[in-house]
Design an enzyme around this catalytic site. Structure first.
Site, PDB file in Angstrom:
ATOM      1  CG  ASP A 398      -1.986  -1.043   1.170  1.00 44.20           C
ATOM      2  OD1 ASP A 398      -2.882  -0.910   0.324  1.00 44.20           O
ATOM      3  OD2 ASP A 398      -1.915  -2.002   1.965  1.00 44.20           O
ATOM      4  CG  ASP A 570      -6.851  -4.271   0.242  1.00 42.21           C
ATOM      5  OD1 ASP A 570      -6.484  -4.565   1.383  1.00 42.21           O
ATOM      6  OD2 ASP A 570      -6.256  -3.451  -0.479  1.00 42.21           O
TER       7      ASP A 570
END
Length: 614
Positions: A398, A570
């Site tokens: 991320d 996610d």
């Protein structure tokens, strides 16, 4: 009736009441569907006039009056499908209400102010059962029918009352015996015509009372699954209004309340379709001004069955930990049986889990991708090694820049760290390049085009941009910038994905997916930012919609056929939520805190995530 036209013929139940005009010769008719089916002239062959239920059709003819032994000229009111007339008889005509029509099967009818839909449910039927509202339908194909089947097997000497009494003496969970009620296929929340029933956990100590109770529980569990599926699609209720055969069994009635965790309402007149007819007739005859007035006057609550708190909690555990795992486990077996018996020769091979897609992605286990956002950044190489030792083929990185998410704490990895992660992968795996983890970048950043070349040079395999970063509107103005970005990403040798926030509708990105530039959708189940957040179940509804979309566009006849797209979920994933994600059809599951903080090992964490698919 307009209700029948909406619920059975896919018409718009309010527009079809309009008079035809030269500019609109077929109001409310699904002309585009007829055209796609190659039967555009069908609209001219179907009835031109529709009436809402309860309106006056005409009067009884002499011939009909003689046949029915009724007075000639008697007013005739418009009726409708029996189950939906039953909705009227239950007073289920206000948005937010859900009624359950029980019999040989169960029908779950939810009234909504908005005509929204989702895979696994039927509708929304606009303008049905009455103008001004919509209803959504869920269903179980075999409920009362399997109870009748069991009674026949047990012999005619035992009455329903006796069998219920025996079952009431068995504790919830039937002492380890669990059943599936899908004897004639599954409708909601997973549509599978080849699903079949099952009894799992049988021992020599189980009696007919255990089997009877397990079958009753299976129907109640299936009802909970339907209600939950409707809720995930945005249709929530506070109570269930019930009618039909199940109301004659106090044990089963209480079980529906306990398993669903919701109060169950039984009306004074249990024959809802009959009362519904009377209500519609009273409106047609002018006794009441409207169906709403007639319902207020004629529908009365008989009793309210509340869930028993401790039993409801026990059933929640059984539903989550046992019942929900049985269907995915037996699905490959019953599909193989269907193929062997000639039920279908065109089914894909048995799959390890019950997943939504019919493409190649549904023929294998999903991939677990550890999110490095949750690892020990100071020991990144060691953390990458833990992932490789666990055998995971994907790593999820991320990237937040502190701008798109306006927070000084939302600042994570840059190209240098991505390069270090890639180098660690290369150093730790040298024998076979095919085993080196695939590095996904989730780019939650402002002006993501700035990062394309640096991340490609750093060794990223896929660049997943944030759809909402493409603009501030509802999707229309995001399309062109997204196309340009996707082209730049692929021209730099990376694969391209798109991520959507929990508040974004999947319909916004269908056009983008149809271009063939995107090979992955990252469905966020938490708000973008940091780990440890609670899983948002709305992600499951989005995932089912995406799987249904993929199935439709992969059809060879589809004009929108594009390259295969995988779906990733996610955020907020743990052992319990992973099962729901698996069941909804995810190809890739991203887990962070659960894996890196697992009390045994990261490898065991991966096994736990996949345990529902084994």
């Amino acid at each position: 009736s307009s209700c029948n036209a909406a619920s059975r013929w896919h018409w718009h139940g309010e527009e079809c009441l309009e008079d035809p005009t030269p500019l609109k010769p077929h109001p409310g008719r699904p002309i585009s569907m007829y055209e796609k089916l190659g039967i555009p002239d069908l609209a001219d062959k179907l009835p031109r006039k529709c009436l809402p239920m309860g309106s006056l059709v005409g009067s009884l003819t002499a011939e009909a009056a003689k046949h029915l032994n009724l007075p000639e000229g008697l007013p005739v009111a418009q009726g409708g499908p029996d189950a939906f007339v039953g909705m009227i008889g239950l007073g289920c005509i206000n948005p937010g209400q859900l009624c359950l029509i029980t019999g040989s099967s169960h029908l779950h009818c939810f009234v909504s102010a908005k005509p929204t839909t989702a895979p696994g449910i039927w509708g929304a039927y606009r303008g049905a059962p009455l103008p001004g509202i919509n209803f959504i339908e869920g269903g179980q194909s075999s409920t009362g029918s399997i109870i009748r089947w069991a009674k026949k097997l047990f012999g005619d000497k035992a009455s329903y009352k006796e069998l219920d009494k025996e079952a009431s003496e068995i504790p919830p969970g039937s002492e380890g015996l669990v059943a599936l009620e899908t004897f004639q296929g599954s409708r909601t929340p997973v549509t599978d015509p080849l699903a079949r029933g099952a009894l799992v956990g049988l021992t020599l100590s189980h009696t007919r009372a255990h089997i009877w109770r397990a079958l009753m529980e299976a129907v109640a569990f299936g009802t909970r699954g339907c209600v939950q599926g409707l809720s995930e699609a945005g249709h929530t209720c506070d109570e269930i209004i019930i009618a039909g055969g199940a109301t004659r069994s106090p044990v089963w009635l209480q079980m529906h309340a306990d398993v669903s965790g919701k109060p169950v309402i039984v009306c004074e007149n249990a024959d809802a379709p009959l009362l519904g007819c009377a209500i519609l007739a009273s409106v047609g005859a002018g006794v009441h001004k409207s169906v709403k007035d007639a319902v207020a006057s004629m529908v009365r609550v008989g009793k309210r069955v509340e869930p028993t708190e401790d039993i409801a909690k026990a059933y929640t555990d059984l539903f989550d930990k046992i019942y929900n795992k049985v269907s995915p486990a037996v699905r490959p077996i019953v599909h193989s049986i269907a193929s062997t018996r000639g039920g279908s020769q065109e089914l894909p091979p048995a799959t390890p889990i019950a997943r939504g897609g019919s493409d190649e992605a549904s023929k294998r286990l999903p991939t677990v991708s550890p999110s490095l956002l949750a690892c020990d950044w100071a020991n990144m190489k060691n953390e990458v090694k833990r992932c490789i030792d666990a055998g995971v083929p994907h790593l999820h990185v991320d990237v937040f820049d502190g701008v798109y998410l306006d927070s000084p704490y939302a600042f994570t990895f840059g190209p240098q760290m991505v390069e270090a992660i890639r180098k660690s992968c290369n150093d730790l795996v040298t024998s076979d390049t095919s085993t080196k983890p695939f590095v996904d970048l989730h780019m939650c950043v402002d002006r993501p085009e700035r990062f394309v070349k640096p991340m490609a040079d750093a060794g990223a395999d896929r660049f997943i941009f944030q759809w909402e970063a493409m603009g501030d509107d509802d999707g229309g103005g995001r399309f062109d910038p997204a196309i340009e970005l996707a082209k730049e990403i692929t021209s730099n040798g990376m694969r391209c994905g798109v991520s959507i926030n929990p508040s974004t509708d999947v319909e916004e990105i269908y056009a983008l997916l149809s271009t063939g530039l995107i090979d992955l959708v990252d469905v966020l189940a938490v708000e973008p930012g940091f780990g440890g957040q609670k899983f948002q179940e709305s992600a499951l509804c989005k995932l089912r919609k995406l799987v249904a979309w993929r199935d439709s566009v992969q059809d060879e006849s589809s004009p929108f056929k594009s390259s295969p797209v995988e779906f990733m979920v996610d955020g907020g994933v743990n052992k319990d939520t992973a099962l729901k994600v698996l069941y909804a059809g995810a190809d890739i599951i991203v887990a962070g805190s659960f894996l890196f903080n697992h009390p045994i090992s990261l490898e065991q964490g991966v096994r736990d995530v996949l345990s529902g698919s084994m």
